[in-house]
Design an enzyme around this catalytic site. Sequence first.
Site, PDB file in Angstrom:
ATOM      1  N   GLY A 191      -8.413 -11.426 -12.951  1.00 21.49           N
ATOM      2  CA  GLY A 191      -8.546 -11.594 -11.502  1.00 21.49           C
ATOM      3  C   GLY A 191      -8.508 -10.261 -10.772  1.00 21.49           C
ATOM      4  CB  ALA A 192     -11.038  -7.897  -9.640  1.00 28.27           C
ATOM      5  N   GLY A 193      -8.471  -9.691  -7.624  1.00 26.73           N
ATOM      6  CA  GLY A 193      -8.124  -9.959  -6.229  1.00 26.73           C
ATOM      7  C   GLY A 193      -7.099  -8.937  -5.772  1.00 26.73           C
ATOM      8  CB  VAL A 194      -4.778  -8.963  -2.867  1.00 26.02           C
ATOM      9  CG1 VAL A 194      -4.298  -7.866  -1.959  1.00 26.02           C
ATOM     10  CG2 VAL A 194      -5.762  -9.836  -2.130  1.00 26.02           C
ATOM     11  CD  GLU A 214     -13.034 -11.675  -9.738  1.00 31.62           C
ATOM     12  OE1 GLU A 214     -11.835 -11.420  -9.575  1.00 31.62           O
ATOM     13  OE2 GLU A 214     -13.544 -12.776  -9.421  1.00 31.62           O
ATOM     14  CG  ASP A 323       1.753 -18.017   1.404  1.00 27.64           C
ATOM     15  OD1 ASP A 323       1.310 -17.461   2.424  1.00 27.64           O
ATOM     16  OD2 ASP A 323       2.024 -17.403   0.359  1.00 27.64           O
ATOM     17  CG  HIS A 455      -7.736  17.574  17.170  1.00 29.25           C
ATOM     18  ND1 HIS A 455      -8.691  17.191  16.243  1.00 29.25           N
ATOM     19  CD2 HIS A 455      -7.570  18.918  17.025  1.00 29.25           C
ATOM     20  CE1 HIS A 455      -9.090  18.279  15.574  1.00 29.25           C
ATOM     21  NE2 HIS A 455      -8.420  19.325  16.023  1.00 29.25           N
TER      22      HIS A 455
END
Length: 477
Positions: A191-194, A214, A323, A455
């Site tokens: 899994g190349a998620g978060v 993935e 969630d 700046h």
Amino acid sequence: MSQNFDVVVIGAGSSGYIAAVRAAQLGFRVACVEKWRNPNGEYALGGTCLNVGCIPSKALLASSEEYEKAAGHLDEHGISVSSVKIDVPKMIARKDSIVSKMTKGIEFLFRKNKITWLKGHARFVSGEGASIRLEVIEDGEALLVEAANVIIATGSKPRHLPGIPVDNKLICDNEGALAMTEVPKRLGVIGAGVIGLELGSVWRRLGAEVTILEALPTFLAATDVAVQKEAAKLFAKQGLKIELGVKIGEVVTGKKGVKVAWTDAKGGAQALECDRLIVSVGRVPHTEGLGLETIGLATDERGFIPVDGHCRTALPNVYAIGDVVRGPMLAHKGEDEGVMVAELIAGQKPHIDYDKIPWVIYTSPEIAWVGKTEQQLKEEGRAIKTGQFPFAINGRALGIGSPEGFVKVIADAATDEVLGVHVVASSASDLIAEATMAMEFKASAEDIGRICHAHPSLAEVMREAALAASDKRALNM
Ligand code: FAD
Ligand code: NAI
């Protein structure tokens, strides 16, 4: 005998503890039920985010970034370091002490706001009449609790894959991946998620050879296409190997590690041998043993508790947040829902704009965005204009040695209203706050471009990208 409260919150993760604090601030008698126990058996507040999520992962990301800097990036500053070593148990102990400080901080907040912490597992008993009845079970003993309002904040848990048993030793989910006591020589990640990208980065920086498998033909599919391209380029340069379009086959564990059979995008049979495997293929809502059915509530087909735009369930005095309900699984989204629901119960009229929730992925450089991507807006048929400005020509970015990345601002072609901002930068997590604020106030790209920015600072790139989007008048390009 039962205990009575105005508001009972189930779960003390990011969303639950904030809901409890806000409800207490508004004058309610509040209890929060939390069953989380640390490996040493102690009860702890804070849920996933504090114990095994946001906070520990960011601590390890910071440690590993320092290591990588010392090992490889100080030379260009004229600083030579003879030998850089990593003491992984010490790094993990630092992470644990940060977690402990944070979770104890919530205990302090509970005491300060007179919130009763009920330790144990909450289960609905009945929901007839004006109050909801629950029981809190601790070590087999049940305490009866009555609440005028209940906020369900039971969170999520890692999704596991059939045939890939997680033991958090050889095969890890986020819990094991945050607690390894040595750097694996070869680390596999599904899994190349978060989580895959963040924790894969931690262990790669410390010396592991990391391969991420993935399933999708692309990764970071939710991000703007310019971000996807930049991230693929940068991660490949860092040595994070990401295989796309894979199909995972048999996974076998042995004394020496794990062997993952997989099929590549062209259908070729492949095998990955690694010392540790992380499974990070998403998270699922957590409602087991909650007894939703006893009060006539049910989850949807994906396991979430259905709610409206204000987190109201089908029952008038039961709410669900975080969630365990729709929307991004992010700590700050749940926190905002906690505040919203407490204020609703108090008769106020709060509101969340779900289109303006920022995302951050804490890789190096970080990736952050708020609002819509160019591809989403094009699909919607919206006429847009874009402006992109690189950090490579920003004096501050060069000075701190972080010239990678860019800011991309997307605005409405006719009104100039900012519709999305996408950042790849060493401090994208902080830079995105300006964009979120601007979008909440419905700023135009020109508004951002006309604000004075200090700046030299990385924030100047936000201004330049906004000017570029507004009428192609970036000043330094
Ligand atoms: P949770 O934090 O899961 O808390 C729910 C709590 O409810 C748990 O403590 C649980 O014990 C308790 N509970 C459940 N059922 C019961 C019951 N019946 N009785 C009593 N108690 C119960 N998000 C970000 O925004 N930024 C990040 O950087 C980030 N990093 C992450 C890194 C990792 C490795 C992981 C796994 C997640 C990360 N997240 C991040 C996501 C974030 O952790 C979640 O979105 C957040 O924790 C959700 O909060 P919650 O309160 O809804 O649920
Ligand atoms: P994710 O949803 O981010 O990524 C899962 C990845 O696994 C996806 O790319 C998916 O295509 C892939 N996948 C699914 N099934 C697969 C399979 N069988 N084989 C190979 N690949 C497969 O989930 P992840 O990384 O587990 O994280 C869960 C959630 O936790 C995130 O979505 C996010 O909400 C939260 N989180 C947030 C963080 C942050 O805000 N910085 C950090 C970490 C987690």
